[in-house]
Design an enzyme around this catalytic site. Structure first.
Site, PDB file in Angstrom:
ATOM      1  CG  LEU A   9      -1.866  -1.387   1.412  1.00  0.00           C
ATOM      2  CD1 LEU A   9      -2.617  -0.953   2.560  1.00  0.00           C
ATOM      3  CD2 LEU A   9      -2.790  -1.144  -0.042  1.00  0.00           C
ATOM      4  CB  ALA A  11      -2.694   5.191  -2.447  1.00  0.00           C
ATOM      5  NE  ARG A  16       1.391  11.283   9.446  1.00  0.00           N
ATOM      6  CZ  ARG A  16       0.911  10.051  10.043  1.00  0.00           C
ATOM      7  NH1 ARG A  16       1.513   9.819  11.207  1.00  0.00           N
ATOM      8  NH2 ARG A  16       0.608   9.027   9.295  1.00  0.00           N
ATOM      9  N   GLY A 145      -1.416   2.098  15.986  1.00  0.00           N
ATOM     10  CA  GLY A 145      -2.372   1.292  16.379  1.00  0.00           C
ATOM     11  C   GLY A 145      -1.894   0.155  17.536  1.00  0.00           C
ATOM     12  CG  ASN A 176      -0.732  -2.836  12.944  1.00  0.00           C
ATOM     13  OD1 ASN A 176      -0.111  -3.771  12.418  1.00  0.00           O
ATOM     14  ND2 ASN A 176      -1.756  -2.082  12.290  1.00  0.00           N
ATOM     15  CB  ALA A 382      51.339  23.712 -11.495  1.00  0.00           C
ATOM     16  CG  ASN A 388      36.227  24.161 -22.236  1.00  0.00           C
ATOM     17  OD1 ASN A 388      36.353  25.116 -21.697  1.00  0.00           O
ATOM     18  ND2 ASN A 388      35.158  23.195 -21.831  1.00  0.00           N
ATOM     19  CB  SER A 407      53.818  25.428 -14.801  1.00  0.00           C
ATOM     20  OG  SER A 407      54.165  24.409 -14.358  1.00  0.00           O
ATOM     21  CB  THR A 425      56.757  27.458 -18.187  1.00  0.00           C
ATOM     22  OG1 THR A 425      57.019  26.108 -17.813  1.00  0.00           O
ATOM     23  CG2 THR A 425      56.165  28.270 -17.063  1.00  0.00           C
TER      24      THR A 425
HETATM   25  C1  UD1 Z   1      -0.900   2.418   9.898  1.00  0.00           C
HETATM   26  C2  UD1 Z   1      -1.716   1.448  10.980  1.00  0.00           C
HETATM   27  C3  UD1 Z   1      -1.355   1.390  12.217  1.00  0.00           C
HETATM   28  C4  UD1 Z   1       0.148   1.135  12.413  1.00  0.00           C
HETATM   29  C5  UD1 Z   1       1.001   1.874  11.643  1.00  0.00           C
HETATM   30  C6  UD1 Z   1       2.412   1.382  11.363  1.00  0.00           C
HETATM   31  C7  UD1 Z   1      -3.946   1.577   9.993  1.00  0.00           C
HETATM   32  C8  UD1 Z   1      -5.431   1.928   9.978  1.00  0.00           C
HETATM   33  N1  UD1 Z   1      -3.301   1.853  10.789  1.00  0.00           N
HETATM   34  O1  UD1 Z   1      -1.054   3.622  10.714  1.00  0.00           O
HETATM   35  O2  UD1 Z   1      -2.401   0.466  13.302  1.00  0.00           O
HETATM   36  O3  UD1 Z   1       0.367   1.010  13.910  1.00  0.00           O
HETATM   37  O4  UD1 Z   1       0.406   1.844  10.400  1.00  0.00           O
HETATM   38  O5  UD1 Z   1       3.321   2.105  10.809  1.00  0.00           O
HETATM   39  O6  UD1 Z   1      -3.877   0.670   8.776  1.00  0.00           O
HETATM   40  N2  UD1 Z   1      -2.110   4.001   2.217  1.00  0.00           N
HETATM   41  C9  UD1 Z   1      -2.763   3.644   1.036  1.00  0.00           C
HETATM   42  N3  UD1 Z   1      -4.096   4.251   0.977  1.00  0.00           N
HETATM   43  C10 UD1 Z   1      -4.771   4.838   1.862  1.00  0.00           C
HETATM   44  C11 UD1 Z   1      -4.030   5.227   3.046  1.00  0.00           C
HETATM   45  C12 UD1 Z   1      -2.782   4.839   3.161  1.00  0.00           C
HETATM   46  O7  UD1 Z   1      -2.140   3.198   0.024  1.00  0.00           O
HETATM   47  O8  UD1 Z   1      -6.040   5.164   1.613  1.00  0.00           O
HETATM   48  C13 UD1 Z   1      -0.900   3.606   2.540  1.00  0.00           C
HETATM   49  C14 UD1 Z   1       0.172   4.753   2.762  1.00  0.00           C
HETATM   50  O9  UD1 Z   1       0.977   5.027   1.430  1.00  0.00           O
HETATM   51  C15 UD1 Z   1       1.110   4.123   3.711  1.00  0.00           C
HETATM   52  C16 UD1 Z   1       0.488   3.003   4.389  1.00  0.00           C
HETATM   53  O10 UD1 Z   1      -0.645   2.777   3.643  1.00  0.00           O
HETATM   54  O11 UD1 Z   1       2.328   3.498   3.163  1.00  0.00           O
HETATM   55  C17 UD1 Z   1      -0.029   3.247   5.775  1.00  0.00           C
HETATM   56  O12 UD1 Z   1      -0.446   4.591   5.821  1.00  0.00           O
HETATM   57  P1  UD1 Z   1      -0.353   5.569   6.963  1.00  0.00           P
HETATM   58  O13 UD1 Z   1      -1.312   6.638   6.862  1.00  0.00           O
HETATM   59  O14 UD1 Z   1       1.129   5.766   7.026  1.00  0.00           O
HETATM   60  O15 UD1 Z   1      -1.009   4.949   8.328  1.00  0.00           O
HETATM   61  P2  UD1 Z   1      -0.441   4.988   9.619  1.00  0.00           P
HETATM   62  O16 UD1 Z   1      -1.006   6.286  10.363  1.00  0.00           O
HETATM   63  O17 UD1 Z   1       1.115   4.973   9.926  1.00  0.00           O
HETATM   64 MG    MG Z   2       2.664   5.158   8.492  1.00  0.00          MG
END
Ligand code: UD1
Ligand code: MG
Length: 465
Positions: A9, A11, A16, A145, A176, A382, A388, A407, A425
């Site tokens: 994932l 997207a 931040r 999480g 998590n 030197a 050029n 030089s 030179t």
């Molecule tokens: C997420 C977990 C959290 C965990 C943490 C670890 C969820 C809801 N929470 O939080 O429990 O402790 O990661 O790092 O999953 N992304 C998508 N599509 C979206 C949203 C996000 O592809 O709609 C991708 C982002 O690019 C990213 C990843 O998912 O690489 C995680 O998203 P992010 O917003 O960083 O989640 P966290 O707040 O870090």
């Molecule tokens: Mg994250």
């Protein structure tokens, strides 16, 4: 092992990061962030990978190039409505007959293949769960999480920081890591039932734990590095420093000596017995030969360095080739398309651009060698300048083998100095010099006996008046 497909994932912009560049495209030790989890997934044995992006073409291009053709599917999630929504879209793009998936987040570059293997293997261990979640125990759980367990210690829910309800929940230090292995059908059905009723109004993949029901998910405790998600630039920096440490360790065990804290991109290759000193930066497609010495503060981008080469302190090299046993620096600057031949010497304050320096040639001090060709064993004195550029176009300077350039000479290009020729030179060379000829172009020196004290006397009187 039952074959599995990896879902990564990646997207969303990653607000931040406060950046115009999507988060997972930020560079970490020379590769985009997202390349690391993808690579780890393939190393762990993924048969295929589905990458979820926001549809940024740059992202797809940057990532796809590094992976085996036909093994990566890129899908678009727009708008990004949460990790659960991203996983749903990826599940629709799975190759026919996929039974298991490994889900990773694109912002966890430090994850290792062996940790992922554990997670997949957990699906086959009692109680043969539908979902395994990697968790870590951390001193600072804030922001992650939390893995909430029941009285019997079974995982019942993952609850996001913002949705925690009590101090007790906040105190839970098992979090998590954002890595999951799952059986496709149960996961699909849980994801269908996700609702965005949380503080962010998003579809959380983590809610699948609750929806699958007690006992159907297990937590696999992993190494806390797995957890290092990159959400802001401070975390990016910390993760990159850890990655640099790992890279040094990898090369060190294969016979490279490091002193201090040089930083080597993941893309760089280094031969045995090379020595890399403190403050060195090796980037891009740089390759360092056996026994080469790269001294303090040298910066190399896309440079091929031969065996036993010595790059001395504070030299800066880009997109160039340095052949075996050559010596560069200290304080040399090699600009793109330079090629320094075997055993050649380029010394301090010498700038070389788009110039071939043949074997054994030397330019030891203070020179500009641009758009040139320098023959074997030629000696460039030197202060020599290859002129050029006439303000409109660049022209070539050719110096024959064993020629000697005295030089402080200027070679006004286009110009050719013949083999074994000698430029006196201080000469400004504007015409070709034949092989073995002497070119001298400077006014004759005249000595006036006793003139210095007369001159001083005159100047003294003038100052006094
Ligand atoms: C997420 C977990 C959290 C965990 C943490 C670890 C969820 C809801 N929470 O939080 O429990 O402790 O990661 O790092 O999953 N992304 C998508 N599509 C979206 C949203 C996000 O592809 O709609 C991708 C982002 O690019 C990213 C990843 O998912 O690489 C995680 O998203 P992010 O917003 O960083 O989640 P966290 O707040 O870090
Ligand atoms: Mg994250």
């Amino acid at each position: 092992m039952v074959p599995f497909v990896a879902i990564v994932l990646a997207a969303g912009q990653g607000t931040r990061m406060k950046s115009a560049t999507p988060k997972v495209l930020h560079s970490l030790a020379g590769r985009p962030l997202v390349a690391y989890p993808l690579r780890a997934a393939f190393e762990a044995g993924a048969a295929h990978a589905v990458l979820v992006t926001s549809g940024d073409p740059a992202l797809a291009a940057a990532v796809i190039s590094g992976f085996p053709e036909g093994k990566l599917t890129v899908v678009t999630q727009s708008p990004p409505r949460g990790t659960g929504d991203g996983a749903r879209i990826a599940l629709e793009a799975l190759p026919e007959g996929t039974e298991r998936v490994l889900i990773l987040y694109g912002d966890t570059p430090l994850i290792r293949a062996q940790d992922l293997g554990e997670l997949v293997a957990a699906l086959d261990r009692a109680p043969r769960p539908d979902l395994s979640v990697m968790t870590c125990r951390v001193a600072q759980p804030k922001g992650y999480g939390r893995a909430l367990r029941d009285a019997e210690g079974r995982l019942v829910e993952i609850r996001e920081e913002r949705d925690l309800r009590s101090a007790d929940e906040r105190a839970v230090d098992e979090v998590n890591a954002g890595l999951y292995a799952a059986r496709v059908e149960p996961l699909r059905s849980a994801i269908r039932r996700l609702t965005p009723d949380n503080s962010q109004g998003e579809y959380y993949l983590t809610d699948a734990v609750k929806l699958l029901g007690v006992g159907r998910s297990v937590a696999v405790l992993g190494h806390s590095d797995a957890l290092r998600g990159v959400n802001d630039r401070a975390q990016l920096h910390a993760a990159e420093e850890l990655m640099f440490e790992r890279i040094r360790e990898r090369h060190a065990v294969s016979g490279v000596t490091f002193r201090g804290d040089p930083r080597v991109d993941d893309t760089v290759e280094i031969g045995e017995d090379a020595v890399i000193e403190a403050g060195v930066r090796l980037r891009g497609q740089t390759r360092i030969g056996r026994g080469a010495q790269i001294d303090v503060g040298a910066v190399l981008d896309d440079v091929e360095v031969g065996d036993a080469v010595s790059i001395r302190a504070y030299s800066v090299l880009r997109a160039s080739v340095v052949r075996a046993e050559a010596q560069i620096g200290p304080f040399s600057h090699l600009r793109p398309e330079s090629e320094i031949g075997e055993g050649a010497h380029i010394g301090n304050f010498v700038e070389v651009k788009k110039t071939r320096v043949a074997r054994g040639a030397k330019a030891n001090h203070l020179a500009y060698l641009g758009d040139g060709e320098i023959g074997e064993k030629a000696n460039i004195g030197a202060g020599t300048i290859f002129c050029n550029y006439d303000g409109f176009a660049k022209h070539r300077t050719v110096v024959g083998a064993e020629a000697f350039i005295g030089s402080d000479s200027q070679l006004v290009a286009p110009v050719t100095i013949g083999k074994g020729a000698y430029v006196a030179t201080g000469t400004t060379v504007t015409k070709d010099v034949p092989d073995d000829a002497l070119a001298i172009g400077r006014t004759k020196q005249e000595n006036k006996e006793g003139y210095a004290s007369r001159l001083r006397g005159r100047l003294k009187v003038k100052k006094g008046s």
